[in-house]
Design a protein around this motif. Sequence first.
Motif, PDB file in Angstrom:
ATOM      1  N   SER A 596       0.985  -1.134   0.028  1.00 50.48           N
ATOM      2  CA  SER A 596      -0.016  -0.161  -0.060  1.00 50.48           C
ATOM      3  C   SER A 596       0.968   1.403  -0.082  1.00 50.48           C
ATOM      4  O   SER A 596       1.864   1.287   0.595  1.00 50.48           O
ATOM      5  N   GLY A 597       0.244   2.475  -0.490  1.00 48.08           N
ATOM      6  CA  GLY A 597       0.885   3.767  -0.440  1.00 48.08           C
ATOM      7  C   GLY A 597       0.598   3.795   1.042  1.00 48.08           C
ATOM      8  O   GLY A 597      -0.013   3.210   1.819  1.00 48.08           O
ATOM      9  N   PRO A 598       1.454   4.940   1.397  1.00 47.85           N
ATOM     10  CA  PRO A 598       1.110   5.381   2.925  1.00 47.85           C
ATOM     11  C   PRO A 598      -0.134   6.108   3.060  1.00 47.85           C
ATOM     12  O   PRO A 598      -0.577   7.177   2.809  1.00 47.85           O
ATOM     13  N   ILE A 599      -0.982   5.328   4.032  1.00 46.55           N
ATOM     14  CA  ILE A 599      -2.148   5.759   4.194  1.00 46.55           C
ATOM     15  C   ILE A 599      -2.138   6.691   5.216  1.00 46.55           C
ATOM     16  O   ILE A 599      -1.697   6.564   6.596  1.00 46.55           O
ATOM     17  N   ASN A 600      -3.155   7.889   5.398  1.00 49.44           N
ATOM     18  CA  ASN A 600      -3.047   8.846   6.646  1.00 49.44           C
ATOM     19  C   ASN A 600      -4.580   9.037   6.949  1.00 49.44           C
ATOM     20  O   ASN A 600      -5.369   8.992   6.143  1.00 49.44           O
ATOM     21  N   ALA A 601      -4.813   8.775   8.288  1.00 52.39           N
ATOM     22  CA  ALA A 601      -6.172   8.844   8.604  1.00 52.39           C
ATOM     23  C   ALA A 601      -6.638   9.330   9.755  1.00 52.39           C
ATOM     24  O   ALA A 601      -5.641   9.418  10.753  1.00 52.39           O
ATOM     25  N   ILE A 602      -7.765   9.820  10.364  1.00 47.97           N
ATOM     26  CA  ILE A 602      -8.221  10.199  11.435  1.00 47.97           C
ATOM     27  C   ILE A 602      -9.638   9.545  12.018  1.00 47.97           C
ATOM     28  O   ILE A 602     -10.511   9.415  10.942  1.00 47.97           O
ATOM     29  N   TYR A 603      -9.647   9.109  13.175  1.00 45.62           N
ATOM     30  CA  TYR A 603     -10.854   8.323  13.598  1.00 45.62           C
ATOM     31  C   TYR A 603     -11.320   9.320  14.587  1.00 45.62           C
ATOM     32  O   TYR A 603     -10.558   9.775  15.599  1.00 45.62           O
ATOM     33  N   PHE A 604     -12.472   9.491  14.896  1.00 47.97           N
ATOM     34  CA  PHE A 604     -13.405  10.415  15.703  1.00 47.97           C
ATOM     35  C   PHE A 604     -14.084   9.562  16.743  1.00 47.97           C
ATOM     36  O   PHE A 604     -14.897   8.895  16.389  1.00 47.97           O
ATOM     37  N   ASP A 605     -13.340   9.663  18.011  1.00 48.40           N
ATOM     38  CA  ASP A 605     -13.824   8.841  19.111  1.00 48.40           C
ATOM     39  C   ASP A 605     -14.702   9.612  19.817  1.00 48.40           C
ATOM     40  O   ASP A 605     -14.502  10.389  21.037  1.00 48.40           O
ATOM     41  N   TRP A 606     -16.084   9.552  19.558  1.00 43.57           N
ATOM     42  CA  TRP A 606     -17.004  10.326  20.143  1.00 43.57           C
ATOM     43  C   TRP A 606     -17.445   9.700  21.635  1.00 43.57           C
ATOM     44  O   TRP A 606     -17.781  10.812  22.388  1.00 43.57           O
ATOM     45  N   LYS A 607     -17.171   8.630  21.996  1.00 49.34           N
ATOM     46  CA  LYS A 607     -17.450   8.139  23.232  1.00 49.34           C
ATOM     47  C   LYS A 607     -16.606   8.910  24.122  1.00 49.34           C
ATOM     48  O   LYS A 607     -17.075   9.203  25.254  1.00 49.34           O
ATOM     49  N   HIS A 608     -15.036   9.242  23.848  1.00 51.23           N
ATOM     50  CA  HIS A 608     -14.258   9.775  24.763  1.00 51.23           C
ATOM     51  C   HIS A 608     -13.926  11.188  24.319  1.00 51.23           C
ATOM     52  O   HIS A 608     -13.161  11.792  25.139  1.00 51.23           O
ATOM     53  N   GLY A 609     -14.319  11.705  23.177  1.00 49.94           N
ATOM     54  CA  GLY A 609     -14.249  12.976  22.808  1.00 49.94           C
ATOM     55  C   GLY A 609     -12.779  13.430  22.481  1.00 49.94           C
ATOM     56  O   GLY A 609     -12.113  14.344  22.895  1.00 49.94           O
ATOM     57  N   SER A 610     -12.379  12.303  21.588  1.00 50.00           N
ATOM     58  CA  SER A 610     -10.958  12.591  21.340  1.00 50.00           C
ATOM     59  C   SER A 610     -10.661  12.219  19.837  1.00 50.00           C
ATOM     60  O   SER A 610     -11.621  11.672  19.200  1.00 50.00           O
ATOM     61  N   PHE A 611      -9.498  12.360  19.332  1.00 54.76           N
ATOM     62  CA  PHE A 611      -8.916  11.910  18.081  1.00 54.76           C
ATOM     63  C   PHE A 611      -8.017  10.602  18.134  1.00 54.76           C
ATOM     64  O   PHE A 611      -7.226  10.491  18.844  1.00 54.76           O
ATOM     65  N   TRP A 612      -8.277   9.845  17.158  1.00 51.85           N
ATOM     66  CA  TRP A 612      -7.216   8.736  16.770  1.00 51.85           C
ATOM     67  C   TRP A 612      -6.634   9.002  15.546  1.00 51.85           C
ATOM     68  O   TRP A 612      -7.254   9.218  14.672  1.00 51.85           O
ATOM     69  N   GLY A 613      -5.270   9.243  15.511  1.00 52.91           N
ATOM     70  CA  GLY A 613      -4.680   9.396  14.266  1.00 52.91           C
ATOM     71  C   GLY A 613      -3.715   8.278  13.892  1.00 52.91           C
ATOM     72  O   GLY A 613      -3.242   7.472  14.613  1.00 52.91           O
ATOM     73  N   GLY A 614      -4.029   8.082  12.485  1.00 54.99           N
ATOM     74  CA  GLY A 614      -3.198   6.809  11.968  1.00 54.99           C
ATOM     75  C   GLY A 614      -2.298   7.219  10.818  1.00 54.99           C
ATOM     76  O   GLY A 614      -2.733   8.120   9.984  1.00 54.99           O
ATOM     77  N   SER A 615      -1.097   6.882  10.865  1.00 58.61           N
ATOM     78  CA  SER A 615      -0.027   7.251   9.715  1.00 58.61           C
ATOM     79  C   SER A 615       0.753   6.172   9.363  1.00 58.61           C
ATOM     80  O   SER A 615       1.445   5.590  10.253  1.00 58.61           O
ATOM     81  N   SER A 616       0.726   5.762   8.123  1.00 55.83           N
ATOM     82  CA  SER A 616       1.181   4.200   7.803  1.00 55.83           C
ATOM     83  C   SER A 616       2.827   4.273   8.047  1.00 55.83           C
ATOM     84  O   SER A 616       3.570   5.187   8.187  1.00 55.83           O
ATOM     85  N   ASN A 617       3.022   3.058   7.991  1.00 57.74           N
ATOM     86  CA  ASN A 617       4.508   2.755   8.264  1.00 57.74           C
ATOM     87  C   ASN A 617       5.397   2.434   6.891  1.00 57.74           C
ATOM     88  O   ASN A 617       6.606   2.482   6.758  1.00 57.74           O
ATOM     89  N   ASN A 618       4.594   2.842   5.787  1.00 58.53           N
ATOM     90  CA  ASN A 618       5.253   3.211   4.608  1.00 58.53           C
ATOM     91  C   ASN A 618       5.635   4.518   4.309  1.00 58.53           C
ATOM     92  O   ASN A 618       4.621   5.255   4.275  1.00 58.53           O
ATOM     93  N   GLY A 619       6.840   4.781   4.191  1.00 59.83           N
ATOM     94  CA  GLY A 619       7.159   6.045   3.628  1.00 59.83           C
ATOM     95  C   GLY A 619       7.497   7.110   4.819  1.00 59.83           C
ATOM     96  O   GLY A 619       7.658   6.557   5.909  1.00 59.83           O
TER      97      GLY A 619
END
Length: 626
Positions: A596-619
Amino acid sequence: MKFFLIAALLATCAIPAIAQTTQKPPLHGKNWMAITGKPLAATAGAMIFSKGGNAVDAACAMLASTCTMWDVLSWGGETQALIYNPKTKKVIAINAMGVAPTGATVDFFKSKGYNFPPEYGPLAATTPGTPGGICYMLANYGTMSLAQVLAPAMQLAAGYPIEAQTANSIEKYKDSIKQWAYSKKIFLTHTGEKREAPEAGEIFVQKDLLQTLTKMVEAERMALKKGKTRKDAIMAAFDRFYKGDIAQEFVRGSKEQGGLITMQDLAKWKPVEEEPLKVNYKGIDVYKLQQWTQGPMLLQSLNILENFDLKSMGYNSPKYIHTIYQTMSLAFADRDFYYGDPRFPPAEPIKGLLSKDYAKQRASLITFDKNNPGIGPGDPYPFEGKTNPFVQLLKSRGFEPDTSKRNFAPTHDLRNTLGMTEYHEKLWMGTTSVEAADKEGWVVSITPSGGWLPACIAGNTGVGMSQRMQSFVLDSTLNPFNVVEPGKRPRVTLTPTMALKDGKPYLSFAVQGGDTQDQNLLQFFLNVAEFGMTVQQATEAANINTNQLWLSLGGMKNDDRKPRPGNILLHINTPEAIRNELQKMGYIMTFEDRTSGPINAIYFDWKHGSFWGGSSNNGEDYGIGW
């Protein structure tokens, strides 16, 4: 722990993915999240957030910085964005794709012996879109001045320690770079030496680009002094780039090197704000840009996959891989024939293509014993109450649009053309991604691209020109909707994504990688929505890639672009039992550690009122949260 281990587990046990160790930690934040293709550029986003900017301000700063750092794109490229506006609670789409210039006609390119417009050089260039895209997004949805947002990029242009990835790309492509005097002047800092490119860690200075950005900021400052509003002042900078002295030098430099772009082309161009397309997948609304991108391919795939119980198959089991592959082949066959710029005739049958009933019909074509190498475009027209005007054209290509009939075409062995390493380099070349979110609710997902190395720089602007013309076709039998024409946007691979659940942001994600973008993003989405992975787990998880599609980028020969039916890229650690099953189904397998190319993403955790960020280990992609 590698993700191939859970593949083996889930092949026999249909359970959601449990917690797995990742190579990079997930990001957490409650105030903001900034993720993009370079660590310094992510820092630029953090700088803007720390000064009170919103997610749009930060995204624009990251985009400007990645362009300045040649993160496989440049300032003369194109920008595609989705923005969630918390005030209206709607997702909007920003189309800042350049257009084919004056003189860019089928006859012109065919007179030069081309089967497709060229990959590189001035004739590959559409009008630049990124400067206008930044100005438009900032003026309409940001809060800061252009001077504030461009400050990090201007500091980088004044000199930054160049990374090995970019420095080595310059060295790799130095023979091509030497064709263009303005590119040679900037990139080859050690002309005549054994290594002519900068060394990793060397302070890389771009005086011409700094002057261009300074001129834009000056235009804004002068407008503010005259009493103009913040928005009008930013658009004054836009006008200086597209109508003023920057435009004049850009056009002069382009024409000097054989380009077609005119002052009128630049003056007429502007970004377009448009309604995004969406489908609902099991209660999740997934948004994409319109059919001038390949984005609807992911939406079509979700509609098809909704007809199967994916979770019971197990993550990356043979049946799951086969189902994903067949689904993507069906959607790509439609993309390759029916997608194009909706502002030009003929009108694409997008309503039919995104119909749930059409998806059911396409899903019925999937059998579970072998790959179908002859999957062709379907007939979406009846699903919007129309008759297909291209039936005869499809028949002439060997496809029967009566979808009750099975289509088979001769297989095309990948080994007869490009080697796999070169092939996947072409798939993954160019582009980056930008993801940003803030506590006020603004969310931004951008997939910018164009002007990657080896870039042809337009005169003394320091701006590398786009190479997106190559995504047009010259033969209407390949795609009657995507034939090159002045003023038209090519059908591009660039495709940011946003998903809402219960009316609130759920996921924001994007990736680089040409034709693999929506393949990777589809599987990333399913990893989270179906298999319960965190965003970091999902960005690192092993994907598959289908090559049963027409390449959107690459060589100018038809054979370089043709589909490779049955060819599949798998992770190098795919278990032998799974390989054996896929081989029985007729797949031609290749293996890489990177799927895969490097995927970047944000998940919205409404239960806890926070963000989860993901950034691929490729690149080199990187994120910062707070």
